[in-house]
Design a protein around this motif. Structure first.
Motif, mmCIF file in Angstrom:
data_model
loop_
_atom_site.group_PDB
_atom_site.id
_atom_site.type_symbol
_atom_site.label_atom_id
_atom_site.label_comp_id
_atom_site.label_asym_id
_atom_site.label_seq_id
_atom_site.Cartn_x
_atom_site.Cartn_y
_atom_site.Cartn_z
ATOM 1 N N GLU A 487 0.843 -1.194 0.000
ATOM 2 C CA GLU A 487 0.000 0.000 0.000
ATOM 3 C C GLU A 487 0.887 1.256 0.000
ATOM 4 N N THR A 515 -2.788 7.831 -14.817
ATOM 5 C CA THR A 515 -4.007 8.441 -14.295
ATOM 6 C C THR A 515 -5.229 7.594 -14.581
ATOM 7 N N ASP A 516 -5.063 6.543 -15.431
ATOM 8 C CA ASP A 516 -6.199 5.669 -15.747
ATOM 9 C C ASP A 516 -5.827 4.229 -15.426
ATOM 10 N N GLU A 517 -6.826 3.400 -15.240
ATOM 11 C CA GLU A 517 -6.591 2.014 -14.837
ATOM 12 C C GLU A 517 -6.036 1.159 -15.955
ATOM 13 N N GLY A 544 -6.043 13.121 -8.356
ATOM 14 C CA GLY A 544 -6.107 11.673 -8.153
ATOM 15 C C GLY A 544 -7.430 11.093 -8.632
ATOM 16 N N PRO A 545 -7.596 9.764 -8.519
ATOM 17 C CA PRO A 545 -6.544 8.879 -7.995
ATOM 18 C C PRO A 545 -5.484 8.543 -9.056
ATOM 19 N N HIS A 547 -2.806 5.463 -10.485
ATOM 20 C CA HIS A 547 -2.683 3.995 -10.564
ATOM 21 C C HIS A 547 -1.193 3.639 -10.654
ATOM 22 N N THR A 565 -2.384 -3.707 -9.167
ATOM 23 C CA THR A 565 -2.393 -2.245 -9.204
ATOM 24 C C THR A 565 -2.781 -1.685 -7.827
ATOM 25 N N ARG A 566 -2.077 -0.659 -7.393
ATOM 26 C CA ARG A 566 -2.402 0.063 -6.184
ATOM 27 C C ARG A 566 -2.829 1.500 -6.559
ATOM 28 N N LEU A 567 -3.765 2.060 -5.725
ATOM 29 C CA LEU A 567 -4.281 3.407 -5.967
ATOM 30 C C LEU A 567 -3.710 4.370 -4.944
ATOM 31 N N HIS A 569 -4.947 7.712 -3.575
ATOM 32 C CA HIS A 569 -6.170 8.522 -3.613
ATOM 33 C C HIS A 569 -5.875 9.996 -3.359
#
Length: 578
Positions: A487, A515-517, A544-545, A547, A565-567, A569
């Motif tokens: 994390e 910036t996108d998944e 945010g968020p 990626h 993948t971790r975010l 926020h």
């Protein structure tokens, strides 16, 4: 004509002089090559013509030459008979077997020489020449067998008047020359001149008194039934007797050589060496009867005491079955090697002949250059087909890290040696197995190369030797495990702390932030070393968020799998800026 310095060498073989029935008239013989024949009871011009002349019409010529009034002769009367009128048969020499380059042609005209053929007959003044890879097996019509070794030159010499007189003498002294007997054709002994190289002979004993004569530039040899070897080199002539007895001499002296003895006559002159004992045959009991080409190169050849170089001869064993006399097969020499020791006394590696079945002869060479007695052994040289990697496919991926490696079985192989090399500093893995497959242990991530080689072994328990080199390499890829991305956090200085685990420390990874998944809008894409990174926060307009993902970059090439993948926020980003 062979001329020895004294008659004693010829007397040794019972070959001096003429027997009863031939007149001795030195003065007349010096002036003419005619034969002087003393008439026996029952002889007539007609009977002599029928038995000994090559043309029945010669009876008139015989009367004119000797001024005879009629056909009747009186015992004790001496007749002159020109040698060209005699019906004589020279020994025939036929080529039984050839190997490599062998040429033949008239003496003194190398430009007219042509390739020799098996079965052809050689005539007087004909030369037989073998190349460095050539040999020839000859047979005389009396059953004698001669082997001309590689890089040799042999010339057949015509018969002279003296030899014709001796041949007719034997014929006249034979019971078959009586009045009621059919005409007998005298056999004339053979004379060979070895100009260079080596000749091995197994001469059949002759009851009629004929003999084989071999002359070299520095010595002469007279034989009447024996097994011997003779060589002509720039330094002189060497003779070695295996069985029987020969006379060996030159203008400075002569000696008798018996079984297992040899001598050297130097080209510079001087009498031949006294008879020297030949070296005993080496012990080949430990030599396997079935070997690969690679194994033969590694043999530590045994040498008898006193031997320097070692002489090896490879005779085609498949020719033995085609021989009309299985008990005495025709020797076909395929290859010959002389292994010369280096300064430390070690023999060099052998360059063996092609795969096949052979009779191997090995003998030591003493300080005089004389070759000793031969040890013989039947040897099969095998061609072991190198194994081919089958599974996994080249450049294949093994996600489990426990690959089952398989390869083709090789005929003639007893076992296999497998080698796996990592493309980094890790030591190679090398194992021996007795089946064409192996279940590898868990391999570390990265690109590996594996090779396989066939082995031949003395027994199931070994020892084993390579039957060939390692085959071509095949690539095997073991992927790195996907790293675990922890994390995201903020450190005490307000920077973004990203950490991951599950890969080696200081390993190279690829870090991406988007910036996108789908990671189409990438803010950061760069390699990093280690298991963590600290980054300054992005500008305020990026609320945010974000990626984040990471994957290993193996040292041997390729790409590892992405982590999850971790975010990051927006509240964390705002807290870092406050």
């Amino acid at each position: 004509m062979l001329r020895l310095p004294t008659p004693s060498l010829l007397a040794l073989h019972g070959l001096c002089g003429l027997i009863a029935g031939l007149a001795s008239a030195t003065a007349v013989q010096a002036a003419t090559p005619d034969l002087l024949y003393t008439v026996r009871p029952g002889d007539s011009v007609w009977s002599l013509t029928q038995r000994h002349l090559n043309d029945p019409a010669r009876w008139l010529d015989l009367r004119r030459l000797n001024r005879l009034q009629g056909d009747r002769l009186r015992p004790g009367q001496v007749l002159r008979i020109p040698v060209p009128w005699l019906r004589l048969h020279s020994r025939q020499v036929r080529l039984l077997a050839l190997s490599g380059q062998v040429r033949t042609g008239p003496a003194g005209s190398p430009g007219q020489w042509t390739a020799a053929r098996e079965g052809m007959t050689l005539g007087p003044e004909q030369v037989l020449s073998t190349g460095a890879d050539g040999s020839a097996t000859l047979q005389v019509d009396d059953g004698s067998v001669l082997l001309l070794r590689p890089d040799s030159e042999l010339q057949l010499r015509p018969v002279d008047a003296e030899r014709a007189r001796q041949a007719l003498s034997r014929s006249l002294d034979s019971p078959a020359s009586g009045l009621a007997a059919p005409p007998a054709t005298p056999q004339i002994g053979l004379r060979l001149e070895l100009l260079r190289g080596g000749l091995e002979s197994r001469v059949a004993p002759q009851r009629d008194g004929t003999r084989l004569e071999v002359i070299t530039p520095s010595a002469a040899t007279v034989v009447r039934g024996t097994e011997f070897r003779i060589r002509a080199t720039d330094q002189g002539s060497l003779a070695e007797v295996v069985q029987g007895e020969i006379g060996f001499g030159n203008a400075a002296g002569e000696i008798a050589l018996g079984r297992a003895t040899g001598s050297v006559a130097a080209a510079a002159g001087g009498a031949p060496l006294p008879a020297q004992p030949l070296l005993p045959a080496p012990d080949l009991a430990a030599l396997p009867s079935r070997l690969s080409v690679t194994r033969l190169r590694q043999i530590d050849w045994p040498r008898p005491s006193g031997a320097g170089p070692l002489q090896l001869q490879w005779l085609d064993r498949s020719a033995d079955a085609a021989s009309p006399e299985p008990a005495a097969p025709v020797p076909r020499l395929v290859a010959e090697h002389r292994l010369m020791p280096d300064a430390s006394g070690r023999l060099p590696q052998l360059q063996p002949p092609p795969p096949g079945a052979y009779r191997l002869r090995v003998r030591g060479v003493d300080r005089h250059g004389l070759e000793g007695l031969s040890a013989e052994r039947e040897v099969e040289i095998i061609a072991v087909e190198p194994p081919r990697p089958l599974l996994p496919p080249d450049e294949g991926w093994m996600p489990s890290g426990l690959p089952l490696l398989q390869w083709s079985a090789s005929a003639g192989a007893d076992r296999y040696r497998l080698r796996i090399e990592a493309q980094d500093d890790r030591p190679a893995i090398e194992v021996e197995v007795d089946r064409p497959q192996w279940q590898a242990p868990r391999l570390p991530p990265g690109r590996h190369l594996w090779r396989i080689a066939a082995l031949e072994c003395a027994s199931r328990a070994g020892p084993c030797w390579p039957a060939g080199d390692f085959g071509p390499a095949r690539a095997l890829n073991v992927p790195w495990p996907a790293p675990e991305l922890l994390e995201p956090q903020l450190d005490g200085h307000g920077r973004l702390l990203l950490q991951w685990r599950g890969i080696e420390p200081e390993a190279l990874v690829q870090l991406q932030i988007a910036t996108d998944e789908d990671f189409r809008e990438v803010l950061l894409d760069e390699p990093r070393h280690g298991d963590q990174v600290r980054l300054p926060l992005p500008p305020p307009d990026l609320a945010g968020p974000l990626h984040v993902r990471v994957r290993p970059l193996p040292a041997g090439g390729g790409l590892g799998p992405w982590s999850g993948t971790r975010l990051v926020h927006g509240p964390m980003l705002r807290a870092g800026r406050d």
